[in-house]
Design an enzyme around this catalytic site. Structure first.
Site, PDB file in Angstrom:
ATOM      1  N   THR A 177       9.710  -9.004  -1.329  1.00 31.60           N
ATOM      2  CA  THR A 177      11.080  -8.505  -1.325  1.00 31.60           C
ATOM      3  C   THR A 177      12.039  -9.694  -1.378  1.00 31.60           C
ATOM      4  O   THR A 177      13.231  -9.507  -1.554  1.00 31.60           O
ATOM      5  CB  THR A 177      11.342  -7.727  -0.022  1.00 31.60           C
ATOM      6  OG1 THR A 177      10.850  -8.509   1.074  1.00 31.60           O
ATOM      7  CG2 THR A 177      10.643  -6.396  -0.021  1.00 31.60           C
ATOM      8  N   ASP A 185       0.532  -8.584  -1.010  1.00 33.37           N
ATOM      9  CA  ASP A 185       1.850  -8.064  -0.639  1.00 33.37           C
ATOM     10  C   ASP A 185       2.539  -9.065   0.294  1.00 33.37           C
ATOM     11  O   ASP A 185       1.862  -9.841   0.965  1.00 33.37           O
ATOM     12  CB  ASP A 185       1.640  -6.727   0.098  1.00 33.37           C
ATOM     13  CG  ASP A 185       2.857  -5.838  -0.006  1.00 33.37           C
ATOM     14  OD1 ASP A 185       3.865  -6.261  -0.600  1.00 33.37           O
ATOM     15  OD2 ASP A 185       2.803  -4.707   0.510  1.00 33.37           O
ATOM     16  N   LYS A 228       5.783  -1.582  -6.578  1.00 35.24           N
ATOM     17  CA  LYS A 228       5.044  -2.811  -6.873  1.00 35.24           C
ATOM     18  C   LYS A 228       3.532  -2.592  -6.734  1.00 35.24           C
ATOM     19  O   LYS A 228       2.766  -2.964  -7.620  1.00 35.24           O
ATOM     20  CB  LYS A 228       5.502  -3.944  -5.930  1.00 35.24           C
ATOM     21  CG  LYS A 228       6.988  -4.262  -6.067  1.00 35.24           C
ATOM     22  CD  LYS A 228       7.436  -5.380  -5.151  1.00 35.24           C
ATOM     23  CE  LYS A 228       7.416  -5.038  -3.684  1.00 35.24           C
ATOM     24  NZ  LYS A 228       8.319  -3.940  -3.281  1.00 35.24           N
ATOM     25  N   THR A 229       3.128  -1.955  -5.624  1.00 38.92           N
ATOM     26  CA  THR A 229       1.697  -1.700  -5.420  1.00 38.92           C
ATOM     27  C   THR A 229       1.174  -0.802  -6.536  1.00 38.92           C
ATOM     28  O   THR A 229       0.079  -1.023  -7.075  1.00 38.92           O
ATOM     29  CB  THR A 229       1.465  -0.998  -4.055  1.00 38.92           C
ATOM     30  OG1 THR A 229       2.191  -1.692  -3.062  1.00 38.92           O
ATOM     31  CG2 THR A 229       0.007  -0.961  -3.690  1.00 38.92           C
ATOM     32  N   ARG A 255       9.687   5.864  -3.064  1.00 33.58           N
ATOM     33  CA  ARG A 255       9.027   6.184  -1.794  1.00 33.58           C
ATOM     34  C   ARG A 255       9.934   7.044  -0.914  1.00 33.58           C
ATOM     35  O   ARG A 255       9.471   7.977  -0.264  1.00 33.58           O
ATOM     36  CB  ARG A 255       8.604   4.927  -1.036  1.00 33.58           C
ATOM     37  CG  ARG A 255       7.978   5.296   0.320  1.00 33.58           C
ATOM     38  CD  ARG A 255       7.500   4.122   1.131  1.00 33.58           C
ATOM     39  NE  ARG A 255       6.392   3.447   0.490  1.00 33.58           N
ATOM     40  CZ  ARG A 255       6.327   2.144   0.314  1.00 33.58           C
ATOM     41  NH1 ARG A 255       7.306   1.369   0.735  1.00 33.58           N
ATOM     42  NH2 ARG A 255       5.288   1.605  -0.280  1.00 33.58           N
TER      43      ARG A 255
HETATM   44  P1  ADP Z   1       6.015  -0.917  -3.145  1.00 29.99           P
HETATM   45  O1  ADP Z   1       4.648  -1.510  -3.316  1.00 29.99           O
HETATM   46  O2  ADP Z   1       7.042  -1.547  -4.049  1.00 29.99           O
HETATM   47  O3  ADP Z   1       6.476  -0.854  -1.722  1.00 29.99           O
HETATM   48  P2  ADP Z   1       4.688   1.505  -3.981  1.00 29.99           P
HETATM   49  O4  ADP Z   1       4.060   1.078  -5.254  1.00 29.99           O
HETATM   50  O5  ADP Z   1       3.804   1.587  -2.779  1.00 29.99           O
HETATM   51  O6  ADP Z   1       5.957   0.597  -3.644  1.00 29.99           O
HETATM   52  O7  ADP Z   1       5.414   2.920  -4.255  1.00 29.99           O
HETATM   53  C1  ADP Z   1       5.712   3.827  -3.241  1.00 29.99           C
HETATM   54  C2  ADP Z   1       5.447   5.244  -3.710  1.00 29.99           C
HETATM   55  O8  ADP Z   1       6.478   5.607  -4.614  1.00 29.99           O
HETATM   56  C3  ADP Z   1       4.141   5.411  -4.492  1.00 29.99           C
HETATM   57  O9  ADP Z   1       3.157   6.001  -3.758  1.00 29.99           O
HETATM   58  C4  ADP Z   1       4.455   6.335  -5.623  1.00 29.99           C
HETATM   59  O10 ADP Z   1       4.089   7.652  -5.263  1.00 29.99           O
HETATM   60  C5  ADP Z   1       5.937   6.270  -5.752  1.00 29.99           C
HETATM   61  N1  ADP Z   1       6.338   5.510  -6.959  1.00 29.99           N
HETATM   62  C6  ADP Z   1       6.665   4.202  -7.017  1.00 29.99           C
HETATM   63  N2  ADP Z   1       7.047   3.865  -8.248  1.00 29.99           N
HETATM   64  C7  ADP Z   1       6.949   4.972  -8.995  1.00 29.99           C
HETATM   65  C8  ADP Z   1       7.223   5.275 -10.375  1.00 29.99           C
HETATM   66  N3  ADP Z   1       7.691   4.338 -11.201  1.00 29.99           N
HETATM   67  N4  ADP Z   1       7.002   6.525 -10.817  1.00 29.99           N
HETATM   68  C9  ADP Z   1       6.562   7.477  -9.966  1.00 29.99           C
HETATM   69  N5  ADP Z   1       6.298   7.277  -8.656  1.00 29.99           N
HETATM   70  C10 ADP Z   1       6.489   6.037  -8.172  1.00 29.99           C
END
Ligand code: ADP
Length: 332
Positions: free
Chosen positions: A155, A106, A61-62, A214
């Site tokens: 979430t 977030d 998401k981030t 992640r």
């Molecule tokens: P969330 O915000 O949903 O908790 P993040 O955006 O922080 O997740 O993603 C966590 C890590 O996973 C990121 O640093 C990235 O390296 C990896 N990641 C997430 N989504 C992807 C994707 N679609 N393709 C490649 N790497 C991804």
């Protein structure tokens, strides 16, 4: 949910975070839709609609929010619901934005209820009505804000109030990734981290990664440490298996916490059905942790099912734990 991560994971997250659409693997439908929203906004010379992203932690998401900002050529400001305690905190963040910036909020479901009424006019009319003073002397002050795009992440979309949910122009659910997409992510991360890795080892790591980028990156890093100490840095399938086994990540990606939940369900409640509260008490876990961290994956794998009468362990769960399945009154 990058804000709650241990510092090491946060560094890993940002170093491996895709910086363009091509590197953002999977979630094709969402990418397509968001690209259209961005292109349309660019053509109109406006900022994109406010977006709500929901899905488990670590699904990207981030990263998506950062890509939106990058595509728009704007900055992103990252904060989280619980971090905004007072209207003044919100005012400080919003008035510091530049025209067109992205504000990533977030854990928006954990935003204080009192902040919601301030955020509505900010989202709709780009203004903030602050109340100064108290009692009969109180007066309101209207602050004009730059146009911005709010990207909320959660979430638990069900915990958002309807008025808040309705103020987003687009809502997107991020799902677990396909195994082949996780393999691509592990391969890319290995390249970026300059890890020598065999194709079979990539598959092993991907299979134990809970379909979550992640987790995949975290496991890859741990496996690399193992390889460095035990095999001159080369990640073979044997090393990957050895490392993951010793980290107690089993061949289906279950970790000790998952096993604890399943065992509590089976041993203390004869496999269920049991309510969340009782399960949490028996497993010595927070209800939220079960809901956010363990249960989505256990359900995805078919080990737990939610029924109207509570959680039930499936036959698969018994088999996975090597416990004889004797139930005749199947709820599954
Ligand atoms: P969330 O915000 O949903 O908790 P993040 O955006 O922080 O997740 O993603 C966590 C890590 O996973 C990121 O640093 C990235 O390296 C990896 N990641 C997430 N989504 C992807 C994707 N679609 N393709 C490649 N790497 C991804």
């Amino acid at each position: 949910m990058s804000s709650n991560l241990p510092p090491e994971d946060e560094i890993l997250d940002s170093s491996l975070r895709p910086k363009n659409w091509a590197d953002y693997v999977g979630q094709e439908k969402i990418k397509e839709n968001i690209k259209v929203i961005i292109d349309a906004a660019k053509q109109r010379g406006q900022s994109p609609d406010h977006l709500l992203l929901y899905g488990n932690s670590g699904l990207g998401k981030t990263t998506l929010a950062q890509l939106v900002a990058l595509e728009m050529g704007k900055k992103i400001r990252i904060t989280s619901g619980p971090a905004i305690e007072r209207a003044g905190d919100l005012a400080a963040i919003l008035t510091n934005l530049q025209e067109g910036d992205v504000l990533f909020l977030d854990e928006i479901h954990r935003m204080h209820k009192s902040i919601e009424e301030y955020i509505y006019p900010a989202m709709e009319d780009y203004k903030l009505n602050l109340i100064l003073g108290k009692g009969p002397m109180a007066r309101t002050m209207e602050l004009k804000l730059p146009r911005f795009t709010l990207i909320g992440a959660t979430t638990r979309p069900g915990l958002l109030s309807t008025p808040l949910r309705n103020r987003f122009g687009g809502t997107f659910q991020l799902n677990f990734y396909k195994p082949e997409d996780i393999e691509k992510i592990v391969e890319r991360s290995a390249r970026l981290l300059q890890i020598q890795i065999e194709p079979e080892a990539i598959k092993i790591i991907a299979k134990r990664s809970r379909f979550t980028p992640r987790v995949a990156n975290r496991l890859l890093k741990r496996v690399r440490d193992f390889a460095q100490v035990k095999n001159h840095g080369i990640v073979t399938s044997e090393i990957a298996k050895l490392a993951l086994d010793s980290l107690e990540v089993d061949h289906q990606g279950l970790e000790p916490g998952d096993i604890k939940i399943l065992l509590a369900l089976i041993e203390k409640f004869d496999g269920g059905p049991v309510g969340l509260q009782s399960l949490a008490a028996a497993a010595l876990e927070e209800e939220d942790t079960i809901l956010d961290l363990y249960e989505p994956y256990l359900m995805q794998m078919g080990f737990i099912e939610r029924t109207p009468r509570g959680r039930v362990a499936s036959k698969l769960a018994y088999e996975h734990l090597g416990i004889k399945y004797t139930k005749t009154n199947t709820f599954i």
